[in-house]
Design a protein around this motif. Sequence first.
Motif, PDB file in Angstrom:
ATOM      1  N   THR A  47       0.848  -1.189   0.000  1.00  0.00           N
ATOM      2  CA  THR A  47       0.000   0.000   0.000  1.00  0.00           C
ATOM      3  C   THR A  47       0.881   1.235   0.000  1.00  0.00           C
ATOM      4  N   LEU A  48       0.259   2.365  -0.310  1.00  0.00           N
ATOM      5  CA  LEU A  48       0.984   3.627  -0.391  1.00  0.00           C
ATOM      6  C   LEU A  48       0.082   4.729   0.135  1.00  0.00           C
ATOM      7  N   ASN A  49       0.606   5.550   1.032  1.00  0.00           N
ATOM      8  CA  ASN A  49      -0.167   6.703   1.477  1.00  0.00           C
ATOM      9  C   ASN A  49      -0.518   7.576   0.276  1.00  0.00           C
ATOM     10  N   PHE A  50      -1.765   8.019   0.220  1.00  0.00           N
ATOM     11  CA  PHE A  50      -2.232   8.789  -0.935  1.00  0.00           C
ATOM     12  C   PHE A  50      -2.747  10.131  -0.443  1.00  0.00           C
ATOM     13  N   ASN A  51      -2.256  11.212  -1.083  1.00  0.00           N
ATOM     14  CA  ASN A  51      -2.631  12.549  -0.647  1.00  0.00           C
ATOM     15  C   ASN A  51      -2.606  13.506  -1.832  1.00  0.00           C
ATOM     16  N   ASP A  52      -2.760  14.798  -1.540  1.00  0.00           N
ATOM     17  CA  ASP A  52      -2.823  15.796  -2.607  1.00  0.00           C
ATOM     18  C   ASP A  52      -1.533  15.872  -3.415  1.00  0.00           C
ATOM     19  N   GLY A  53      -0.437  15.411  -2.846  1.00  0.00           N
ATOM     20  CA  GLY A  53       0.812  15.422  -3.599  1.00  0.00           C
ATOM     21  C   GLY A  53       0.757  14.585  -4.865  1.00  0.00           C
ATOM     22  N   HIS A  54      -0.150  13.606  -4.899  1.00  0.00           N
ATOM     23  CA  HIS A  54      -0.292  12.764  -6.084  1.00  0.00           C
ATOM     24  C   HIS A  54      -1.174  13.406  -7.156  1.00  0.00           C
ATOM     25  N   THR A  55      -2.087  14.287  -6.758  1.00  0.00           N
ATOM     26  CA  THR A  55      -3.132  14.742  -7.678  1.00  0.00           C
ATOM     27  C   THR A  55      -3.111  16.234  -7.990  1.00  0.00           C
TER      28      THR A  55
END
Length: 331
Positions: A47-55
């Motif tokens: 798994t990978l933490n997902f946040n605004d940095g990706h989008t």
Amino acid sequence: MVRNAIDMHAHWVPPVVANALRQRHGNVPRIETLPDSTERLVMPIGTLNFNDGHTDASLRLKQMMGLGVSRQMLSLPGLFGIDSLPFDQAMPLVSAFNDACAELCKAHPDQFCGLAALPLASMDASVAELRRARLELGLLGAILPVDAFRNEATAARLKPIFKEAESLGAHFFVHPGRMPDSGPLPDAPPDHDLARRALAVQHEVGEAMVTLLLSDFLIPWRNITVQVANLGGTFPAVVERMDHMLALRDPSRALPSTRARVVWVDCASLGSRALEQAVAVFGADRVVLGTDCPIFDAARTIAGIEKSQLSVDDQTLILHGNAAKLLGRLF
């Protein structure tokens, strides 16, 4: 402060793709909300933490400015498992990424360029999507999984994609990821799982390097450039042993070290010592900046280049010059 650096290994998840992943309840890949309201991306492995940095493209531009990065080449990473889904699931997601990536690159042509994701379960559809991406969307090529190059037989399946790319002119980025029919890798043993996973990824990249460098697969393609992630995996660490073995046991064959300059490699997620070793094997003119942003720490990767024992001229090639030449032939 680094100025005018070009990051050739950066990832982006358009909001439209993130929203689609949020709807994949119980399926992999998916984005799920945790009890503390944060999100994580559930991948075929881990798994990978997902946040605004990706989008968030605006946030990305601010981060780039702070790091002195003038341009990023964006891609959808294969380890997320999107391009290796069955065709009916992959096609809407990869086409949505390609459309959104092209729109972002057109809105910010000096800051972003992009590579297409392909629906790898169908070679015909992958060829068609590459053609659309290059001719209609203005993307520069495509990201391909290292798993496709685990041996010469598996690489041969991609010849239709390479044939189309030869007619178009394209850049391919060979990145950790799986082909649809390969099945997921087994989970790492629970002890030291992150270290074992890092080692396994680098081994897979090294396997791809053996195919790309030591076979004749790339010889016909003169209008294609190929970049391999993570400094070519384990290849630069093992190439001297490869040379030694061939010199002793099969001296009629070309030494692997003499074939090292067939591809370019990026320095994503690695540091000064690995970079120095890779430059000794490939040459400074075959290494480009890659940060694996936002998954890894871009500032740490750039600092690793600046803290290395490489000359200022070699550092400049890696941070800007080599990528500028690669991109220049595609626009």
